[in-house]
Motif scaffolding. Structure first.
Motif, PDB file in Angstrom:
ATOM      1  N   ALA A  66      -1.713  44.440  27.436  1.00 32.88           N
ATOM      2  CA  ALA A  66      -1.915  43.894  26.093  1.00 32.88           C
ATOM      3  C   ALA A  66      -3.376  44.039  25.697  1.00 32.88           C
ATOM      4  O   ALA A  66      -4.244  44.363  26.521  1.00 32.88           O
ATOM      5  CB  ALA A  66      -1.495  42.431  26.049  1.00 32.88           C
ATOM      6  N   HIS A  67      -3.592  43.856  24.408  1.00 28.79           N
ATOM      7  CA  HIS A  67      -4.936  43.692  23.866  1.00 28.79           C
ATOM      8  C   HIS A  67      -4.824  42.404  23.055  1.00 28.79           C
ATOM      9  O   HIS A  67      -4.693  42.433  21.833  1.00 28.79           O
ATOM     10  CB  HIS A  67      -5.307  44.875  22.968  1.00 28.79           C
ATOM     11  N   VAL A  68      -4.832  41.291  23.765  1.00 30.39           N
ATOM     12  CA  VAL A  68      -4.455  40.018  23.147  1.00 30.39           C
ATOM     13  C   VAL A  68      -5.276  39.682  21.894  1.00 30.39           C
ATOM     14  O   VAL A  68      -4.709  39.322  20.862  1.00 30.39           O
ATOM     15  CB  VAL A  68      -4.508  38.871  24.182  1.00 30.39           C
ATOM     16  N   PRO A  69      -6.620  39.824  21.940  1.00 36.43           N
ATOM     17  CA  PRO A  69      -7.390  39.370  20.780  1.00 36.43           C
ATOM     18  C   PRO A  69      -7.091  40.160  19.502  1.00 36.43           C
ATOM     19  O   PRO A  69      -7.438  39.734  18.401  1.00 36.43           O
ATOM     20  CB  PRO A  69      -8.850  39.589  21.212  1.00 36.43           C
ATOM     21  N   MET A  70      -6.438  41.311  19.635  1.00 35.92           N
ATOM     22  CA  MET A  70      -6.050  42.128  18.485  1.00 35.92           C
ATOM     23  C   MET A  70      -5.132  41.380  17.515  1.00 35.92           C
ATOM     24  O   MET A  70      -4.879  41.871  16.411  1.00 35.92           O
ATOM     25  CB  MET A  70      -5.332  43.365  19.008  1.00 35.92           C
ATOM     26  N   VAL A  71      -4.624  40.231  17.913  1.00 36.08           N
ATOM     27  CA  VAL A  71      -3.827  39.434  16.964  1.00 36.08           C
ATOM     28  C   VAL A  71      -4.598  39.165  15.676  1.00 36.08           C
ATOM     29  O   VAL A  71      -3.988  38.969  14.627  1.00 36.08           O
ATOM     30  CB  VAL A  71      -3.356  38.073  17.546  1.00 36.08           C
ATOM     31  N   ILE A  72      -5.928  39.191  15.744  1.00 38.12           N
ATOM     32  CA  ILE A  72      -6.706  38.907  14.530  1.00 38.12           C
ATOM     33  C   ILE A  72      -6.516  39.980  13.458  1.00 38.12           C
ATOM     34  O   ILE A  72      -6.845  39.760  12.300  1.00 38.12           O
ATOM     35  CB  ILE A  72      -8.216  38.739  14.840  1.00 38.12           C
ATOM     36  N   PHE A  73      -5.992  41.138  13.843  1.00 37.60           N
ATOM     37  CA  PHE A  73      -5.727  42.227  12.880  1.00 37.60           C
ATOM     38  C   PHE A  73      -4.228  42.371  12.587  1.00 37.60           C
ATOM     39  O   PHE A  73      -3.804  43.338  11.967  1.00 37.60           O
ATOM     40  CB  PHE A  73      -6.246  43.566  13.433  1.00 37.60           C
ATOM     41  N   ARG A  74      -3.430  41.437  13.007  1.00 38.69           N
ATOM     42  CA  ARG A  74      -1.963  41.531  12.896  1.00 38.69           C
ATOM     43  C   ARG A  74      -1.506  41.861  11.462  1.00 38.69           C
ATOM     44  O   ARG A  74      -1.936  41.231  10.509  1.00 38.69           O
ATOM     45  CB  ARG A  74      -1.380  40.173  13.290  1.00 38.69           C
ATOM     46  N   GLY A  75      -0.648  42.854  11.352  1.00 41.72           N
ATOM     47  CA  GLY A  75      -0.063  43.162  10.039  1.00 41.72           C
ATOM     48  C   GLY A  75      -0.909  44.071   9.171  1.00 41.72           C
ATOM     49  O   GLY A  75      -0.552  44.359   8.028  1.00 41.72           O
ATOM     50  N   LEU A  76      -2.037  44.557   9.690  1.00 39.14           N
ATOM     51  CA  LEU A  76      -2.936  45.365   8.850  1.00 39.14           C
ATOM     52  C   LEU A  76      -2.655  46.860   8.918  1.00 39.14           C
ATOM     53  O   LEU A  76      -3.290  47.626   8.194  1.00 39.14           O
ATOM     54  CB  LEU A  76      -4.401  45.095   9.236  1.00 39.14           C
ATOM     55  N   ALA A  77      -1.750  47.298   9.770  1.00 40.56           N
ATOM     56  CA  ALA A  77      -1.503  48.748   9.878  1.00 40.56           C
ATOM     57  C   ALA A  77      -0.012  49.003  10.011  1.00 40.56           C
ATOM     58  O   ALA A  77       0.497  49.194  11.107  1.00 40.56           O
ATOM     59  CB  ALA A  77      -2.265  49.317  11.065  1.00 40.56           C
ATOM     60  N   GLU A  78       0.679  49.016   8.879  1.00 38.57           N
ATOM     61  CA  GLU A  78       2.138  49.168   8.888  1.00 38.57           C
ATOM     62  C   GLU A  78       2.540  50.498   8.262  1.00 38.57           C
ATOM     63  O   GLU A  78       1.881  50.996   7.355  1.00 38.57           O
ATOM     64  CB  GLU A  78       2.784  48.027   8.092  1.00 38.57           C
ATOM     65  N   ASP A  79       3.655  51.047   8.739  1.00 39.91           N
ATOM     66  CA  ASP A  79       4.302  52.203   8.100  1.00 39.91           C
ATOM     67  C   ASP A  79       3.395  53.436   8.042  1.00 39.91           C
ATOM     68  O   ASP A  79       3.390  54.163   7.050  1.00 39.91           O
ATOM     69  CB  ASP A  79       4.776  51.831   6.670  1.00 39.91           C
ATOM     70  N   VAL A  80       2.610  53.636   9.100  1.00 37.53           N
ATOM     71  CA  VAL A  80       1.734  54.815   9.145  1.00 37.53           C
ATOM     72  C   VAL A  80       2.024  55.606  10.427  1.00 37.53           C
ATOM     73  O   VAL A  80       2.610  55.080  11.373  1.00 37.53           O
ATOM     74  CB  VAL A  80       0.238  54.411   9.117  1.00 37.53           C
ATOM     75  N   ASP A  81       1.581  56.880  10.449  1.00 37.61           N
ATOM     76  CA  ASP A  81       1.793  57.657  11.674  1.00 37.61           C
ATOM     77  C   ASP A  81       0.705  57.309  12.693  1.00 37.61           C
ATOM     78  O   ASP A  81      -0.286  56.647  12.372  1.00 37.61           O
ATOM     79  CB  ASP A  81       1.853  59.161  11.386  1.00 37.61           C
ATOM     80  N   LEU A  82       0.898  57.760  13.916  1.00 38.72           N
ATOM     81  CA  LEU A  82       0.038  57.332  15.019  1.00 38.72           C
ATOM     82  C   LEU A  82      -1.432  57.699  14.787  1.00 38.72           C
ATOM     83  O   LEU A  82      -2.329  56.887  15.044  1.00 38.72           O
ATOM     84  CB  LEU A  82       0.544  57.949  16.340  1.00 38.72           C
ATOM     85  N   GLU A  83      -1.664  58.915  14.283  1.00 43.39           N
ATOM     86  CA  GLU A  83      -3.044  59.347  14.073  1.00 43.39           C
ATOM     87  C   GLU A  83      -3.723  58.492  13.000  1.00 43.39           C
ATOM     88  O   GLU A  83      -4.856  58.045  13.167  1.00 43.39           O
ATOM     89  CB  GLU A  83      -3.055  60.825  13.676  1.00 43.39           C
ATOM     90  N   THR A  84      -3.017  58.239  11.899  1.00 44.23           N
ATOM     91  CA  THR A  84      -3.547  57.378  10.838  1.00 44.23           C
ATOM     92  C   THR A  84      -3.760  55.964  11.372  1.00 44.23           C
ATOM     93  O   THR A  84      -4.755  55.309  11.045  1.00 44.23           O
ATOM     94  CB  THR A  84      -2.553  57.342   9.649  1.00 44.23           C
ATOM     95  N   TRP A  85      -2.820  55.527  12.185  1.00 45.40           N
ATOM     96  CA  TRP A  85      -2.918  54.186  12.771  1.00 45.40           C
ATOM     97  C   TRP A  85      -4.241  54.038  13.526  1.00 45.40           C
ATOM     98  O   TRP A  85      -4.957  53.057  13.343  1.00 45.40           O
ATOM     99  CB  TRP A  85      -1.714  53.964  13.712  1.00 45.40           C
ATOM    100  N   PHE A  86      -4.566  55.029  14.340  1.00 44.67           N
ATOM    101  CA  PHE A  86      -5.826  54.981  15.094  1.00 44.67           C
ATOM    102  C   PHE A  86      -7.043  55.176  14.171  1.00 44.67           C
ATOM    103  O   PHE A  86      -7.947  54.364  14.151  1.00 44.67           O
ATOM    104  CB  PHE A  86      -5.859  56.115  16.140  1.00 44.67           C
ATOM    105  N   ASN A  87      -7.027  56.279  13.431  1.00 47.83           N
ATOM    106  CA  ASN A  87      -8.265  56.716  12.766  1.00 47.83           C
ATOM    107  C   ASN A  87      -8.563  55.998  11.460  1.00 47.83           C
ATOM    108  O   ASN A  87      -9.724  55.870  11.074  1.00 47.83           O
ATOM    109  CB  ASN A  87      -8.222  58.231  12.524  1.00 47.83           C
TER     110      ASN A  87
END
Lengths: 441, 441
Positions: free
Chosen positions: A68-89
């Protein structure tokens, strides 16, 4: 003297892949460990400092989150319906350029609160500002295997930062914290960096927790670029010479699976992330057939949205059935993965993931009395396919109760949410070109 | 005068596929309908008989279950880890030979309790002993579209039984019950039987609710046996000439999808069943591209284990992403399917599935304050990927509150569980050769 008697519950055990349900048993706990497991009534309550009435509950090992990357909950819901590369970059890595140490302290607490509420008692976490993460773990009372995430671009200073953290915190929080070296992935760490990191891990007696072969596409790109699969790169760099948690291995080849089987590495499996980001069905059945331990995971909440291992367990079983036919991934196998196999991947196969004398008292009580479980023809089917994390009533780690009748005892949810909420605007900002890495597998 | 004012909530609307979130709004209800939707504070509480404080809650249309066999909860957990043919022939149909009218009465109540607790307000149910099912619906206060399941082997008497039930109960429970004809499937009902059933449905002004093209294998077997796909059989028998709910269409061909699109039939989608029984990913994206309405469903609890539409919604989106890439089935599309499109499939597109003046007050309040939703960067992402049915706080149908702050007001759970539990041993019995049908597609 017994410190705590969990009285009159149904106890779930997984032994050599077979399920066992002990009806009406008592679990006697002394200090941090289970002292005895006996038919209800045999232990004299007069010999017990505290008695927890668990009639109608099912006791099972606390769930273990292997990646897990537990503290990432602070960004929850900010990256939906995108492809993997867009998700990262365009999302994940720009968002993480907003991170401050304090965000990790409060974000870790927020995520741990969610995990305790959903029956998780141990987490292998891979993130940044890990001193703050460790402080949150200490406060929460959970068990954690922590690694400070490093990239090849961090150079020797990154390896040293990770190593110093690992030295400082190994055995912290009364032994509840173990530490790992945590290089990010073969596509962000070159072979030389991986070799030096693995060597440093061996000096420390630590394992390596790393992402690898996340998708078939990554494996293809790696072979094209270097002639080796990501798993082969890990092998050549010596990463697999010691304990290793590999997340996610969806793109592992048959040969990779053989390499993993020879090495003793474990694979962390986070099916919700794979479904949402279309990363493919991980080869759970092939890994297990080859003898590679597979453990449940949630990954971070930006891909997974929740940190709910009941959900991971159910999705794993269902995706394997979808892929390999409906007799695949039986109830017994699924519950074995969720308990003993996850403990193996986490690195504590003889200490957690099982309720028996000598094992740590990391135990949860699940209420199967809700209408969504009734009538209870099969407690095992109910656990895998009907249980919601909200059915978890009581959670303990090392004999200490962290949640009782759904009341969290170690963390202050209102305070945590207030702190995190204050930062949401800053956290959601994305500045063009401001990203911590570039995804280019 | 306003009967009920739901005060100061966030309201979810789906308009032409786009999401809208109205912050801090009041929903004013008169009788069974929504009278007004206004920014909070505009409606004078003095004009309202009752005020429900909904601060911090999200109001959305009650979820609509487009295909279920609700009373089947009495067999929950009895058929795990088996292939589809074994599931039918060695479990489901032998088990159903144990059914008595009383089992349906109590089983229906048990399932409705579970559904209300998870935010469902309407269900298209397809089962046996439907007088008892209707009585349970009346008591529970839910909305239901009921059909008495019939097989070709029931002959004319079966059609008459279904038709008489449909006549008797259409508009019952103060208009909350509609009725449908419910032939089982093309593989258990021959073309002549389907033609007579469809003709009878048209005489009654009722639609037809039927299983068809459940798997690719069924479609293949049908073509081999009859030269027609199951959907083509429905077309030729006139089943598609009136309203029609087709469950599950996982094996629909491109041509089938065109046929469905021309007909105005809707498809009920139950992804958990498809995953568990390895029935394949239904062509949700292709159906929608062709204009065929797709609605959420749970199917029965022997395959699906739960009757939880939040789970169906999430699984639908994730399986479509897994199959077609991570940009497929966006949040807006998913929530549109869960609300307006499900209402279309159910047959009440202008009455339910939407919160706006003139629509029925079938409304649920969802609490997004839990740590698993925090911080709330995206309420839509939270609804689709983080919400648990236990987050549903309050449920109303036709302006009447069925659950308030998670307390069920219309059904007595203890009484229901007691009745069902008394019968579990009898219900779980399987006598060789005693089955209500044989699966031989």
């Amino acid at each position: 003297m017994i410190d705590l008697l969990v009285r009159d519950c149904r106890v779930l055990q997984s032994e050599r892949g077979a399920l066992r349900l002990l009806e009406r048993h008592d679990v006697a706990i002394r200090g941090e460990r289970i002292e005895a497991l006996e038919p209800a009534g045999r232990v004299d309550p007069g010999r017990c400092r505290e008695v927890l009435d668990a009639r109608g509950m099912l006791a099972m090992p606390g769930l273990v989150n292997c990646h897990a990357h537990v503290p990432m909950v602070i960004f929850r819901g900010l990256a939906e319906d995108v492809d993997l590369e867009t998700w990262f970059n365009e999302y994940m890595w720009p968002l993480e350029s907003n991170l401050e140490a304090d965000d990790v302290f409060w974000g870790m607490q927020l995520g741990l609160a969610e995990m305790i509420e959903s029956g998780c008692t141990a987490v292998a976490d891979h993130y940044f500002y890990m001193d703050e993460a460790a402080a949150a773990v200490e406060k929460a009372g959970m068990r954690a295997a922590l690694g400070w995430a490093i990239f090849g671009s961090d150079g020797e200073a990154g390896i040293e930062r990770g190593a110093r953290f690992a030295e400082r915190y190994h055995g912290a929080a009364g032994g509840r914290i173990q530490t790992w070296m945590a290089p990010h992935a073969p596509y962000t760490c070159d072979e030389d960096f991986l070799r030096r990191t693995a060597a440093r891990a061996r000096e420390l007696g630590a394992g390596v927790h790393i992402h690898a072969a996340e998708t078939v596409e990554q494996t293809r790109a790696s072979v094209e670029r270097t002639g080796l699969t990501p798993i082969e790169q890990l092998e050549r760099a010596g990463v697999l010479d010691g304990p290793c948690i590999v997340a996610h291995a969806c793109g592992a080849t048959e040969k990779d699976i053989d390499i993993l089987a020879r090495s003793g590495a474990g694979v962390a499996h986070a099916p919700k992330t794979y479904l949402k980001l279309a990363m493919g069905a991980a080869p759970v059945c092939a890994l297990r057939a080859a003898g590679v331990p597979v453990g449940l995971a949630t990954d971070g909440a930006v891909s997974n949205n929740t940190l709910d291992l009941f959900e991971s367990m159910r999705l794993m079983a269902m995706v394997q059935k979808h892929t390999h036919g409906s007799v695949a991934c039986t109830l017994a196998e699924t519950l074995c993965i969720a308990t003993r196999e996850s403990a193996r991947v986490y690195g504590l196969p003889d200490a957690i993931g099982h309720l028996a004398p000598g094992f740590a008292a990391d135990l949860i009580l699940v209420d199967l009395s809700g209408v969504h479980h009734q009538p209870l023809h099969s407690p095992a089917a109910s656990l895998v396919y009907s249980a919601r994390s909200s059915d978890v009533q009581t959670v303990m780690v090392a004999g200490k109760i962290l949640m009782r009748d759904r009341e969290l005892l170690t963390l202050d949810k209102a305070e945590i949410v207030e702190h995190v909420s204050r930062a949401t605007e800053r956290l959601a900002r994305r500045v063009p070109q401001a990203r911590i890495q570039l995804y280019r597998p």
